[in-house]
Enzyme design. Structure first.
Site, PDB file in Angstrom:
ATOM      1  N   GLU A 108      30.298  60.492 -32.673  1.00 20.81           N
ATOM      2  CA  GLU A 108      31.281  59.805 -33.518  1.00 20.81           C
ATOM      3  C   GLU A 108      30.949  58.328 -33.683  1.00 20.81           C
ATOM      4  OE1 GLU A 108      33.476  60.943 -35.468  1.00 20.81           O
ATOM      5  OE2 GLU A 108      33.461  63.023 -34.828  1.00 20.81           O
ATOM      6  N   TYR A 133      40.100  55.112 -34.930  1.00 20.66           N
ATOM      7  CA  TYR A 133      39.355  56.270 -35.434  1.00 20.66           C
ATOM      8  C   TYR A 133      38.611  56.993 -34.304  1.00 20.66           C
ATOM      9  CZ  TYR A 133      35.814  59.229 -37.276  1.00 20.66           C
ATOM     10  OH  TYR A 133      35.030  60.322 -37.469  1.00 20.66           O
ATOM     11  N   ASP A 172      38.945  58.840 -41.698  1.00 22.37           N
ATOM     12  CA  ASP A 172      37.723  58.115 -42.053  1.00 22.37           C
ATOM     13  C   ASP A 172      37.635  58.065 -43.582  1.00 22.37           C
ATOM     14  OD1 ASP A 172      36.959  60.644 -42.834  1.00 22.37           O
ATOM     15  OD2 ASP A 172      35.134  60.710 -41.627  1.00 22.37           O
TER      16      ASP A 172
END
Ligand code: SF4
Length: 368
Positions: free
Chosen positions: A44, A127, A145
């Protein structure tokens, strides 16, 4: 939402369609075959600013070198930056490394699964926290996102610009309402995958979209109008001059301070060309200011163009000879005089790599 069902039933139906589509169609990516929170976190972080195809070899190399969080925590930062070299946004690597150290020393080496503890680690924003906690630990946090924002903007005809920071609240609320609490991991990945593979920025593949019948933009023939975006001002361009200073068959490299743009990476000394200054004079001046060395410019090695996210540079590179002075740094954190064949041992920014081949060729012909 169009249709005769209640919003809750509509949402439930949308979740089911999306998850079934994802399970049957998602790309075969290595981070989707694991529930290891460290691996998911690394993926990520890498994916945050970078395309999947670029990330894949870096992800594999990184986990081969730092197979466990403990190995990452115990590694030297320079080794971490070397593996990250070329991926850009080096603060990501520095933060990951620092966070691994904190987890090793304060969480017994186990990635925390609670929002509070995980969110306060270096480099972990909303996030990353939502993505890792939902995908690795099945926690009910929605991810937002760029891909997800585009899907939501079209699905609900969101008027707020996707590239305006104040809009995030609106998109987050929409994502929270949609989130599947039964399977947040699959739902979040499905939303991101749909944005990447179907609801693309240009020419979205609406005819194959699993949530087409619930999409307001599609239903009203306005897909091309969403997402709304604010016009960006043109990207500024800076002119830079740098010098490769030769002394006794070695060259001078300097290390950037640990924080900030390209922090911790090595480079050749130089800097911005001032108004009314030519590139050669700027090169000599910058080297003097940064390192205290007096140098002479011998030849122009090349001109490099490179684009960062918020600006572009045009960089003139010179080969220089050492004249006098002892290195006294003003700006850089460290320096080395190295042989050119040791260049690859140090992590350098991509813009520097663009002239390495010419530099090695020059050195081979000029100094043998
Ligand atoms: Fe995106 Fe088209 Fe699907 Fe709507 S129908 S979510 S615009 S791909």
């Amino acid at each position: 939402m169009p249709g005769k069902q209640s919003p809750m039933t509509e949402f439930q139906s949308l979740r089911q369609s999306l998850i079934s589509w994802y399970l049957a169609n998602h790309r075969d990516l290595p981070w989707r075959k694991t529930t290891n929170p460290y691996h998911i976190w690394v993926s990520e972080v890498m994916l945050q600013q970078t395309q999947v195809d670029t990330v894949l070899p870096y992800y594999r190399r990184f986990l081969k070198r730092f197979a466990s969080l403990e190995r990452l925590a115990r590694a030297d930062l320079q080794a971490v930056l070397k593996v990250w070299e070329g991926l850009g946004y080096y603060a990501r690597a520095r933060n990951l490394h620092r966070a691994a150290g904190i987890i090793l020393h304060h969480h017994h080496g186990i990635v925390p699964d609670g929002w509070e503890d995980f969110r306060k680690l270096p480099g972990v924003g909303d996030y990353i926290a939502a993505a890792v906690l939902s995908i690795a630990f099945e926690k009910p946090y929605s991810v937002v996102d760029g891909n997800v924002k585009r899907v939501l903007a079209r699905l609900f005809l969101v008027e707020n610009p996707v590239n305006q920071s104040t809009s995030i609240k609106i998109f987050k609320e929409a994502a929270d309402r949609l989130l599947s609490h039964e399977d947040p991991a699959t739902f979040n990945q499905a939303m991101m995958e749909l944005g990447a593979m179907v609801c693309k920025p240009q020419q979205p593949l609406c005819s194959t979209c699993p949530i087409q019948r619930m999409c307001l933009a599609y239903g009203t023939g306005r897909v091309g109008e969403y997402p709304k975006k604010l016009k960006r001002s043109p990207t500024p361009q800076f002119k830079i001059a740098v010098g490769v200073v030769f002394k006794n068959r070695r060259v001078l490299i300097t290390r950037r301070k640990p924080e900030g743009l390209l922090g911790g990476l090595w480079e050749f000394p130089g800097g911005k060309i001032q108004n009314n200054e030519n590139a050669k004079d700027a090169c000599i001046r910058e080297i003097k200011e940064e390192t205290n060395l007096s140098v002479g410019v011998d030849s122009h090695l090349g001109r490099i163009k490179h684009a960062y996210t918020h600006f572009k540079i045009v960089m003139d590179v010179y080969c220089c000879s050492y004249i006098s002075g002892k290195v006294k740094l003003n700006g850089p954190a460290d320096h080395r005089w190295i042989k050119l064949d040791k260049l690859d041992d140090y992590p350098f920014p991509k813009a520097n790599h663009k002239f390495f081949a010419e530099l090695k060729q020059f050195a081979a012909s000029a100094i043998g």
